[in-house]
Design a protein around this motif. Sequence first.
Motif, PDB file in Angstrom:
ATOM      1  N   HIS A  33       0.843  -1.375   0.170  1.00 11.21           N
ATOM      2  CA  HIS A  33       0.115   0.026  -0.012  1.00 11.21           C
ATOM      3  C   HIS A  33       0.888   1.215   0.210  1.00 11.21           C
ATOM      4  O   HIS A  33       1.521   1.298   0.748  1.00 11.21           O
ATOM      5  N   HIS A  36       1.148   5.726  -1.560  1.00 11.78           N
ATOM      6  CA  HIS A  36       0.515   6.741  -2.220  1.00 11.78           C
ATOM      7  C   HIS A  36       1.665   7.493  -3.209  1.00 11.78           C
ATOM      8  O   HIS A  36       2.698   6.845  -3.072  1.00 11.78           O
ATOM      9  N   CYS A  38       2.039   5.456   4.752  1.00 14.92           N
ATOM     10  CA  CYS A  38       0.597   6.123   4.337  1.00 14.92           C
ATOM     11  C   CYS A  38       0.324   6.901   5.498  1.00 14.92           C
ATOM     12  O   CYS A  38       0.294   6.672   6.625  1.00 14.92           O
ATOM     13  N   ALA A  63      -2.575   8.268   5.775  1.00 18.08           N
ATOM     14  CA  ALA A  63      -3.935   8.414   5.686  1.00 18.08           C
ATOM     15  C   ALA A  63      -4.867   7.540   6.528  1.00 18.08           C
ATOM     16  O   ALA A  63      -5.975   7.538   6.598  1.00 18.08           O
ATOM     17  N   HIS A 122      -8.572   3.072   0.693  1.00 18.30           N
ATOM     18  CA  HIS A 122      -8.550   4.493   0.194  1.00 18.30           C
ATOM     19  C   HIS A 122      -7.764   4.514  -0.991  1.00 18.30           C
ATOM     20  O   HIS A 122      -6.730   3.953  -1.115  1.00 18.30           O
TER      21      HIS A 122
END
Length: 156
Positions: free
Chosen positions: A102, A104, A120, A122, A142
Amino acid sequence: MKKTKNTTTTTNRNKKAEVEALLRGNGFKVTGPRTAILSLFSEKCAPMSAEQIFKKLSPDTGVDLVTVYRTMASFEEKGIMKRIDLHKDAVYFEINGDDTHHHHHIVCNGCGKIEKMEKCPAEPLARTAASHSAHFAEVTAHSLEFFGMCKSCAKH
Ligand SMILES: [Zn+2]
Ligand SMILES: [Zn+2]
């Protein structure tokens, strides 16, 4: 990344087996175009648009742009690839890794450079979203991308 000749050969062989296993595991027949396209992607690589994929393919694969679009659409449908919105003209794709991958992206509005953010930021936000929601018990995923100027573009 620099590699000696031998390592590259071994890596390519492992990669080929990995790509074929991924195709078969998702109900695809192993074909030249599918293998060639999927081989361009790894967990570590930056997202790519269909045009970028097409440009990266060696000409002797004989894969045209239409085939790239069609193949990416079928990969997306099976969940091998996911599209990400990087506020660019084209749709960008990346390999749909498991949760341990995971991450971004931060995209430079100047030169278009894409950097992966492994950490992350978030998770608290996701918990807040769930607790503020009237109808949702939990937030399970997300997507979030960041935009700005890279250090070299910020100088100009
Ligand atoms: Zn830049
Ligand atoms: Zn996240």
